[in-house]
Design a protein around this motif. Structure first.
Motif, PDB file in Angstrom:
ATOM      1  N   GLY A 167       0.793  -0.938   0.380  1.00 25.24           N
ATOM      2  CA  GLY A 167       0.276   0.370   0.592  1.00 25.24           C
ATOM      3  C   GLY A 167       0.714   1.239  -0.009  1.00 25.24           C
ATOM      4  N   ASN A 168       2.200   1.055   0.849  1.00 21.53           N
ATOM      5  CA  ASN A 168       3.577   2.736   0.394  1.00 21.53           C
ATOM      6  C   ASN A 168       3.229   2.508  -0.930  1.00 21.53           C
ATOM      7  N   VAL A 169       3.540   1.452  -1.676  1.00 19.04           N
ATOM      8  CA  VAL A 169       3.953   2.040  -3.664  1.00 19.04           C
ATOM      9  C   VAL A 169       2.826   2.399  -3.857  1.00 19.04           C
ATOM     10  N   PRO A 170       2.988   3.586  -4.708  1.00 21.93           N
ATOM     11  CA  PRO A 170       2.158   4.358  -5.194  1.00 21.93           C
ATOM     12  C   PRO A 170       1.394   3.044  -6.264  1.00 21.93           C
ATOM     13  N   ASN A 171       0.505   3.171  -6.480  1.00 21.33           N
ATOM     14  CA  ASN A 171      -0.572   2.026  -7.392  1.00 21.33           C
ATOM     15  C   ASN A 171      -0.076   2.515  -8.650  1.00 21.33           C
ATOM     16  N   ILE A 172      -0.466   3.130  -9.200  1.00 20.02           N
ATOM     17  CA  ILE A 172       0.366   4.358 -10.883  1.00 20.02           C
ATOM     18  C   ILE A 172       1.583   3.475 -11.484  1.00 20.02           C
ATOM     19  N   LEU A 173       2.156   3.597 -10.363  1.00 21.33           N
ATOM     20  CA  LEU A 173       4.431   3.414 -10.411  1.00 21.33           C
ATOM     21  C   LEU A 173       4.296   2.070 -10.321  1.00 21.33           C
ATOM     22  N   LEU A 174       3.715   1.095  -9.304  1.00 19.81           N
ATOM     23  CA  LEU A 174       3.512  -0.569  -9.666  1.00 19.81           C
ATOM     24  C   LEU A 174       3.291  -1.023 -10.862  1.00 19.81           C
ATOM     25  N   ILE A 175       2.037  -0.313 -11.950  1.00 19.10           N
ATOM     26  CA  ILE A 175       1.438  -1.024 -12.767  1.00 19.10           C
ATOM     27  C   ILE A 175       2.043  -0.411 -13.902  1.00 19.10           C
ATOM     28  N   SER A 176       3.030   0.682 -14.022  1.00 20.60           N
ATOM     29  CA  SER A 176       3.679   1.375 -15.177  1.00 20.60           C
ATOM     30  C   SER A 176       5.196   0.485 -15.228  1.00 20.60           C
ATOM     31  N   VAL A 177       5.452   0.285 -14.008  1.00 23.28           N
ATOM     32  CA  VAL A 177       6.465  -0.948 -13.599  1.00 23.28           C
ATOM     33  C   VAL A 177       6.831  -2.331 -14.711  1.00 23.28           C
ATOM     34  N   LEU A 178       5.591  -2.674 -14.304  1.00 26.07           N
ATOM     35  CA  LEU A 178       5.163  -3.958 -14.818  1.00 26.07           C
ATOM     36  C   LEU A 178       4.564  -3.814 -15.976  1.00 26.07           C
ATOM     37  N   VAL A 179       4.295  -2.647 -17.185  1.00 25.04           N
ATOM     38  CA  VAL A 179       3.833  -2.578 -18.354  1.00 25.04           C
ATOM     39  C   VAL A 179       5.203  -2.609 -18.672  1.00 25.04           C
ATOM     40  N   LEU A 180       5.569  -2.021 -18.195  1.00 22.94           N
ATOM     41  CA  LEU A 180       7.273  -1.465 -18.870  1.00 22.94           C
ATOM     42  C   LEU A 180       7.804  -3.155 -19.568  1.00 22.94           C
ATOM     43  N   ILE A 181       8.226  -4.037 -17.831  1.00 27.16           N
ATOM     44  CA  ILE A 181       8.759  -5.224 -18.187  1.00 27.16           C
ATOM     45  C   ILE A 181       8.121  -6.106 -18.997  1.00 27.16           C
ATOM     46  N   LEU A 182       6.806  -6.028 -18.613  1.00 29.71           N
ATOM     47  CA  LEU A 182       6.647  -7.332 -20.124  1.00 29.71           C
ATOM     48  C   LEU A 182       5.967  -6.215 -21.091  1.00 29.71           C
ATOM     49  N   SER A 183       5.143  -7.106 -22.012  1.00 24.64           N
ATOM     50  CA  SER A 183       5.269  -6.737 -23.446  1.00 24.64           C
ATOM     51  C   SER A 183       3.558  -5.830 -23.378  1.00 24.64           C
ATOM     52  N   PRO A 184       3.450  -4.891 -24.279  1.00 22.32           N
ATOM     53  CA  PRO A 184       2.177  -3.903 -23.464  1.00 22.32           C
ATOM     54  C   PRO A 184       1.468  -4.271 -24.469  1.00 22.32           C
ATOM     55  N   SER A 185       0.684  -5.769 -23.395  1.00 22.06           N
ATOM     56  CA  SER A 185      -0.051  -6.203 -24.619  1.00 22.06           C
ATOM     57  C   SER A 185      -1.901  -6.393 -23.787  1.00 22.06           C
ATOM     58  N   PHE A 186      -2.535  -6.902 -24.082  1.00 15.25           N
ATOM     59  CA  PHE A 186      -3.918  -6.873 -23.144  1.00 15.25           C
ATOM     60  C   PHE A 186      -3.651  -7.936 -22.173  1.00 15.25           C
ATOM     61  N   TRP A 187      -3.576  -8.635 -22.519  1.00 14.22           N
ATOM     62  CA  TRP A 187      -2.947 -10.010 -21.076  1.00 14.22           C
ATOM     63  C   TRP A 187      -2.445  -9.359 -20.084  1.00 14.22           C
ATOM     64  N   SER A 188      -1.129  -8.476 -20.378  1.00  8.07           N
ATOM     65  CA  SER A 188      -0.026  -8.629 -20.338  1.00  8.07           C
ATOM     66  C   SER A 188      -0.731  -6.741 -18.213  1.00  8.07           C
ATOM     67  N   MET A 189      -1.181  -6.402 -19.525  1.00  5.95           N
ATOM     68  CA  MET A 189      -2.533  -5.263 -18.726  1.00  5.95           C
ATOM     69  C   MET A 189      -3.669  -5.386 -17.922  1.00  5.95           C
ATOM     70  N   VAL A 190      -4.128  -6.765 -18.392  1.00  9.58           N
ATOM     71  CA  VAL A 190      -4.597  -7.070 -17.150  1.00  9.58           C
ATOM     72  C   VAL A 190      -4.148  -7.698 -16.065  1.00  9.58           C
ATOM     73  N   PHE A 191      -3.331  -8.214 -15.745  1.00  9.95           N
ATOM     74  CA  PHE A 191      -1.642  -8.716 -15.064  1.00  9.95           C
ATOM     75  C   PHE A 191      -1.222  -7.603 -14.547  1.00  9.95           C
ATOM     76  N   ALA A 192      -0.859  -6.499 -14.836  1.00 10.95           N
ATOM     77  CA  ALA A 192      -0.356  -5.310 -14.187  1.00 10.95           C
ATOM     78  C   ALA A 192      -1.838  -5.189 -13.382  1.00 10.95           C
ATOM     79  N   LEU A 193      -2.877  -5.162 -13.810  1.00 16.91           N
ATOM     80  CA  LEU A 193      -3.981  -4.217 -13.186  1.00 16.91           C
ATOM     81  C   LEU A 193      -4.476  -5.111 -11.956  1.00 16.91           C
ATOM     82  N   THR A 194      -4.508  -6.391 -11.842  1.00 19.54           N
ATOM     83  CA  THR A 194      -5.104  -7.085 -11.339  1.00 19.54           C
ATOM     84  C   THR A 194      -3.913  -7.633 -10.421  1.00 19.54           C
TER      85      THR A 194
END
Length: 325
Positions: A167-194
């Motif tokens: 909870g102390n990590v900004p959510n939008i920052l965590l999602i952005s990092v995951l999207v950058l690490i993974l290929s920017p596809s539909f299911w990688s976005m689902v994974f980052a948001l869930t």
């Protein structure tokens, strides 16, 4: 005795006509003569009592159905007119004059000569699918874990440490990092948001469960040996229906907003979602004659998110039993 019998008779009628023996039936004795009550029927009666709800729900249903049906019955090729420079950035009037009158060209063309109208509805289908899938995963996992989290003290100690760290990590920052690490596809976005999205829902549900877990009927169930999972799913969650519906009303539009924001700053998925369309049409925002490329997906995204939010909020109010009186 004869005088007493006369007291219980009516003029012209005998005792046998006034009274009849009824057989005792244990099943019939448990039945209560009362009108049948349906909770959800009552919810929808309260919900549809307001005409504004009918209007908003109709708009939302039309947009969602059109977003899924229109791309199926039409063919959309983003690069079909790429080699023809005269088809790029056409206004609606110029596009109709060039291609003839068709619903495809009522919003003009984009940077590749593609139909802006077709691009919007294909992008809407992707964004809506993303929101519904993420909401289904996060709400299911978050509600179930949150219900158990609020009941078990051992789980509460562990989950609170996890929540304090994540909870102390900004959510939008965590999602952005995951999207950058993974290929920017539909299911990688689902994974980052869930991957962590369910945790915040679970914490909210845990707080609500703690408020009502020590009520008399729950204490009685625990004294009788009812498992915690059964108490949580049968006694707690049905009581929180309106809270869950209201939470869902906030969650679904938020995923579309996340997707649009990430795409707008250049970190969205590669699919032509609403966010991607807005990102690629950013330069057209202030260019005379090109505004339809930018503002059309903005308007559709706004209609979807506002309609989902208002519908969910009003449905949450209608699902509160106190509004059924």
């Amino acid at each position: 005795m004869e005088n007493n019998n006369e007291l219980f008779t009516v003029e012209g009628m005998t005792d046998e006509e006034l009274f009849a023996r009824v057989d005792h039936n244990s099943l019939d004795s448990e039945k209560i003569t009362a009108p049948r009550y349906s909770y959800w029927r009552s919810v929808f009666r309260v919900f549809f009592k307001k005409r504004i709800n009918i209007v908003i729900l109709s708009v939302l249903a039309f947009v969602i159905l059109f977003a899924y049906i229109y791309p199926v019955v039409t063919t959309y090729d983003r690069f079909s007119n790429l080699m023809d420079g005269s088809t790029k950035h056409l206004s609606p009037k110029a596009a109709i004059e060039k291609f003839g009158f068709s619903i495809k060209w009522i919003l003009g063309t984009g940077a590749s000569g593609q139909s802006t109208f077709d691009a919007i509805w294909n992008g809407s289908r992707i964004s809506i699918s993303l929101a519904f899938i993420c909401a289904a995963i996060n709400m299911t996992v978050g509600v179930l874990i949150g219900a158990i989290w609020g009941f078990s003290k051992k789980i509460d100690m562990f989950m609170m440490e996890v929540y304090n760290i994540v909870g102390n990590v900004p959510n939008i920052l965590l999602i952005s990092v995951l999207v950058l690490i993974l290929s920017p596809s539909f299911w990688s976005m689902v994974f980052a948001l869930t991957i962590t999205g369910w945790l915040f829902i679970a914490y909210f549900i845990r707080t609500q469960v703690i408020i009502i877990r020590d009520r008399e009927y729950n204490l009685a169930s625990r004294c009788l040996g009812t498992p915690i999972t059964r108490i949580a799913t049968k006694n707690i969650l049905p009581f929180m229906t309106s809270v869950i519906v209201t939470l869902l009303a906030v969650e679904i539009p938020s995923y579309i907003s996340y997707e649009v924001f990430l795409a707008y700053i250049g970190m969205g998925m590669s699919d032509m979602s609403l966010g991607r369309l807005i990102y690629e049409a950013e330069s057209a925002m202030v260019t005379p004659g090109w505004q339809f490329e930018f503002w059309s997906p903005v308007v559709i995204a706004s209609i979807i998110t506002v309609s989902l939010y208002v519908t969910g909020q009003n449905l949450g109010d209608a699902s509160d039993p106190r509004t059924h009186m």
